[in-house]
Enzyme design. Structure first.
Site, short mmCIF file in Angstrom:
data_model
loop_
_atom_site.label_atom_id
_atom_site.label_comp_id
_atom_site.label_asym_id
_atom_site.label_seq_id
_atom_site.Cartn_x
_atom_site.Cartn_y
_atom_site.Cartn_z
N ASP A 40 -25.39 41.08 41.65
CA ASP A 40 -24.70 41.46 40.42
C ASP A 40 -25.46 42.56 39.67
OD1 ASP A 40 -22.66 41.25 38.56
OD2 ASP A 40 -23.68 39.71 37.39
N ASN A 42 -24.58 46.12 39.65
CA ASN A 42 -24.59 47.49 40.18
C ASN A 42 -24.06 48.50 39.16
OD1 ASN A 42 -25.49 46.91 42.92
ND2 ASN A 42 -23.52 45.90 43.18
N SER A 86 -15.43 39.80 45.49
CA SER A 86 -14.67 38.60 45.14
C SER A 86 -13.19 38.93 45.02
CB SER A 86 -15.19 38.03 43.81
OG SER A 86 -14.83 38.89 42.73
N THR A 87 -12.37 37.90 44.99
CA THR A 87 -10.94 38.12 44.79
C THR A 87 -10.69 38.71 43.40
OG1 THR A 87 -10.80 35.77 44.16
CG2 THR A 87 -10.14 36.35 46.40
N GLU A 88 -11.55 38.38 42.43
CA GLU A 88 -11.41 38.95 41.09
C GLU A 88 -11.74 40.44 41.08
OE1 GLU A 88 -11.68 34.69 40.85
OE2 GLU A 88 -13.05 36.14 41.76
N ASN A 89 -12.68 40.87 41.91
CA ASN A 89 -13.03 42.29 41.99
C ASN A 89 -11.85 43.15 42.41
OD1 ASN A 89 -16.32 41.61 43.42
ND2 ASN A 89 -15.71 41.74 41.27
N ARG A 211 -29.06 34.79 41.71
CA ARG A 211 -28.15 35.72 41.03
C ARG A 211 -28.95 36.67 40.17
NH1 ARG A 211 -22.20 34.98 38.31
NH2 ARG A 211 -21.97 37.19 37.81
N ARG A 217 -24.23 31.89 36.09
CA ARG A 217 -23.05 31.15 36.52
C ARG A 217 -22.76 31.51 37.97
NH1 ARG A 217 -21.23 35.16 32.96
NH2 ARG A 217 -19.96 36.77 33.96
N GLU A 230 -30.31 24.79 44.76
CA GLU A 230 -31.19 25.20 43.67
C GLU A 230 -30.76 26.60 43.22
OE1 GLU A 230 -33.65 23.37 42.24
OE2 GLU A 230 -32.97 21.72 43.52
#
Length: 262
Positions: A40, A42, A86-89, A211, A217, A230
């Site tokens: 995440d 970029n 992702s599908t949201e992207n 992340r 999240r 973890e």
């Protein structure tokens, strides 16, 4: 005013990296088998660096993916999953999305290069990204060996909820094809049955999820598989993720006691 003079930063960085390596070498048995990474930041990195074209951030991030996978391989990690699209992207600006898909296709082809000797699998729905990119991705992945010391999952056109729905549908379709009754269909929906029909079927769940960019999240990433993973978060944007950051994640993981919900 800088506390550490610039001429000392590089030697201190190398010393810190060496100490982390030595510490991990002593706890080799505590390393994760499977690492999952949300790459995440970029676009934020590109903007903070003064670039108007965010695709530059994507390209720098793509180069970091290949580099990070080499770190995993060198550390003895067996499997890495990287969240690329992702599908949201898919709802982003069409021009930005087209550039992103082209960059993703290029980096997957690089990951699949014969010289790496890595086994690569796509997880997600390639039908969502267009015929030509999907063809290139399938061709690249199919060229990699099934048996290898290091395995890579590239999540493209991936959504965690969608994966679970697809797994349940696949499970029920198989049962129906075998002539199952309504009662048998209900009984077939089990934790084991769903797990066997996920995109990652046959693979271990991620031990460690990393992340970048300060977000804390999952954003739909491996929702089923990461139930007992973890988590490790860093403020660094993905293109600025360093080897010492990776080693720190491994160090912190090795120091944790995993209870698996017990």
């Amino acid at each position: 005013m800088e506390i550490i003079p610039p001429r000392l930063k590089e030697p201190l960085y190398r010393l810190y990296e060496l100490r982390l390596r030595q510490g991990l070498a002593a706890s080799k048995s505590d390393l994760p088998r499977h690492i999952a990474v949300l790459c995440d930041g970029n676009r934020r990195w590109a903007r903070s660096a003064g670039y108007d074209d965010v695709s530059y951030g994507y390209r720098m991030g793509a180069a970091k993916i290949a580099e990070m996978l080499r770190w995993c391989h060198e550390a003895g990690i067996e499997l890495a999953t990287v969240y690329l699209l992702s599908t949201e992207n898919l709802q982003r600006d069409p021009d930005e999305l087209a550039a992103l898909i082209e960059i993703i296709t290029d980096v997957v082809e690089e990951i699949c290069a014969p010289a790496n000797h890595w086994s690569v699998r796509t997880v997600g729905d390639l039908g969502l990204i267009g015929e030509e990119p999907a063809r290139r991705l399938r061709g690249a992945v199919e060229s990699t060996p099934e048996v290898a010391s290091f395995h890579v999952n590239v999540a493209v056109g991936y959504g965690g909820r969608r994966e679970i729905v697809d797994a349940v549908r696949a499970l029920l379709s198989k049962e129906l094809a075998n002539g199952a009754t309504a009662e048998e269909l209900v009984d077939a929906v089990t934790v084991e049955g769903i797990s066997e029909n996920l995109y990652t079927s046959g693979q271990p769940d991620p031990d460690l999820v990393i992340r970048t960019s300060g977000e804390q999240r999952l954003s739909g990433f491996l929702l089923w598989q990461s139930a007992y993973s973890e988590m490790w978060f860093t403020e660094a944007h993905w293109p600025a993720f360093r080897h010492v950051d990776f080693l720190r994640a491994l160090r912190d993981y090795s120091a944790r006691h995993r209870s698996y919900g017990r």
